[in-house]
Design an enzyme around this catalytic site. Sequence first.
Site, PDB file in Angstrom:
ATOM      1  N   ASP A   1      27.674 -13.171  46.481  1.00 55.53           N
ATOM      2  CA  ASP A   1      26.558 -12.253  46.306  1.00 55.53           C
ATOM      3  C   ASP A   1      26.365 -12.004  44.815  1.00 55.53           C
ATOM      4  OD1 ASP A   1      25.934 -11.966  48.994  1.00 55.53           O
ATOM      5  OD2 ASP A   1      27.152 -10.180  49.251  1.00 55.53           O
TER       6      ASP A   1
ATOM      7  N   ASP B   1      20.434 -13.807  51.834  1.00 56.46           N
ATOM      8  CA  ASP B   1      20.252 -12.508  52.494  1.00 56.46           C
ATOM      9  C   ASP B   1      18.780 -12.095  52.492  1.00 56.46           C
ATOM     10  OD1 ASP B   1      23.012 -12.327  52.855  1.00 56.46           O
ATOM     11  OD2 ASP B   1      23.296 -11.154  51.030  1.00 56.46           O
TER      12      ASP B   1
END
Length: 173
Positions: A126, A141
């Site tokens: 991330d 995402d």
Amino acid sequence: MWYAADFLSEKVVNVMFISFFIIILVATDQILKYAVTTNLRYAEDVTIIPNLLDITYVENRGAAFGIFQNQRWFFIIFAALMIAFFIYLIKYKNLNDKMFLTAAALIISGGLGNLIDRLFLGYVVDYIKLSFFSPICNFADYCITAGTILLVIYVLFFSNTIKSEKKVSKSDE
């Protein structure tokens, strides 16, 4: 002049488009993750737009918002099932609506991007940190999020309309 679409069914053209779209989105996701992991140290922040966007490298071993930590195999199985479900819908159901196909392609792309990370790294990379949204996320995402929003809009506002139009046209015959 002839076009390939003249010789191919709408379904085949849609599958080709979706496949190309998925490949581009998954490649974008993986390239961005590679750039982050090779250029940043863990938890390092780089400000892109002050007071709005930072790039911060973190390793997510859970789901969105850090829930369900260390449940790697659950997420691998869940992602594989969701991807298979959307592929089934595209292949075997007569869902040729562009909004549905775009939503499905976004969800499949995001699922594949994060699935690749879980399979090969054991975690998801991330890196997108927005000032107004606390969890750090990634491109995959956001593909899943955008696809889910489109899917909800499709189901709520368009799927019944399409079914109703088909029923009306059949009753007119």
